[in-house]
Scaffold this active site. Sequence first.
Site, mmCIF file in Angstrom:
data_model
loop_
_atom_site.group_PDB
_atom_site.id
_atom_site.type_symbol
_atom_site.label_atom_id
_atom_site.label_comp_id
_atom_site.label_asym_id
_atom_site.label_seq_id
_atom_site.Cartn_x
_atom_site.Cartn_y
_atom_site.Cartn_z
ATOM 1 C CE LYS A 171 -3.541 2.689 0.057
ATOM 2 N NZ LYS A 171 -4.626 2.719 1.038
ATOM 3 C CE LYS A 239 -3.005 7.419 7.279
ATOM 4 N NZ LYS A 239 -3.432 6.081 6.794
#
Length: 290
Positions: A171, A239
């Site tokens: 990811k 983030k």
Amino acid sequence: MSSGIRLGFVGLGIMGSPMAANLVKAGHEVTGYDVSAERVAQLASIGGKGAAGVAEAVAGADVVITMLPDSPQVEQVAPDVVEHGGPGLLYLDMSTIRPETSRWAARLAAGRGIRALDAPVSGGERGAIDRTLSIMVGGAAEDVEAARPVLEALGSTIVHVGPSGAGQTVKAANQLVVGGIYGLVAEAIVLLEASGVDPVAGLDVLAGGLAGSRILDLKRHTMIAREFAPGFRIDLHHKDMGIAVAAAREAGVALPLTGQVAQLVAAARAQGHGSLDHSALLKVIERLNA
């Protein structure tokens, strides 16, 4: 596992709400919890069940899914999942978090006889709604196969990428590529417009050639129109870029373009665009040229 699985779902945000809804549509018994009572009520209105807390969402579940904003939230919720889940529970954390947090959660779960997978997703809100998410799964192969009936109600691409934490590493790679493409599409728009070329026609050509991408397919028209309603917020991509940079450091590799993209995303956030869609990187490129 067969249809009609008892599912606990924690985290009913932009991604979690449509994912939980698709599980209800698939015939599963979904009990959901979120810090927003409104989101819990929304799930109940479409045939799910609302829970007053994590413990109630987890109790009696065969499978628990968490879809949370960041590692601290997973660190807070995972112990409750483990405490209130029965032995043999399948725990799918579909949040995007640090790989080491996923490995920690897997160890915590294993200590109580619970099977844990990290299963972050790509595809944004549209993919969550349309059940076309790409799901990258880390954990034991047999647990991935056990989870497949649930995952197939959520996504169209489901790949076991390795042991615990591997899903999060993939990811991170996904997010650095997505961020880079957004940045380059933004630069292409600025170049076309500054040169007096119709950006609609220009990006239509790009989308049909080697430069084509899912991002161009879905976002070129809204970017040109400066429409940045969030499907995935800059705050969250900021983030994620931090996770990618940290993963690179841990692996001992240099990713110079990733570092630059991370700074562009950080600039978008610093300029007050954190609540906008990550395609708002265009605003940063425009400001550089103002």
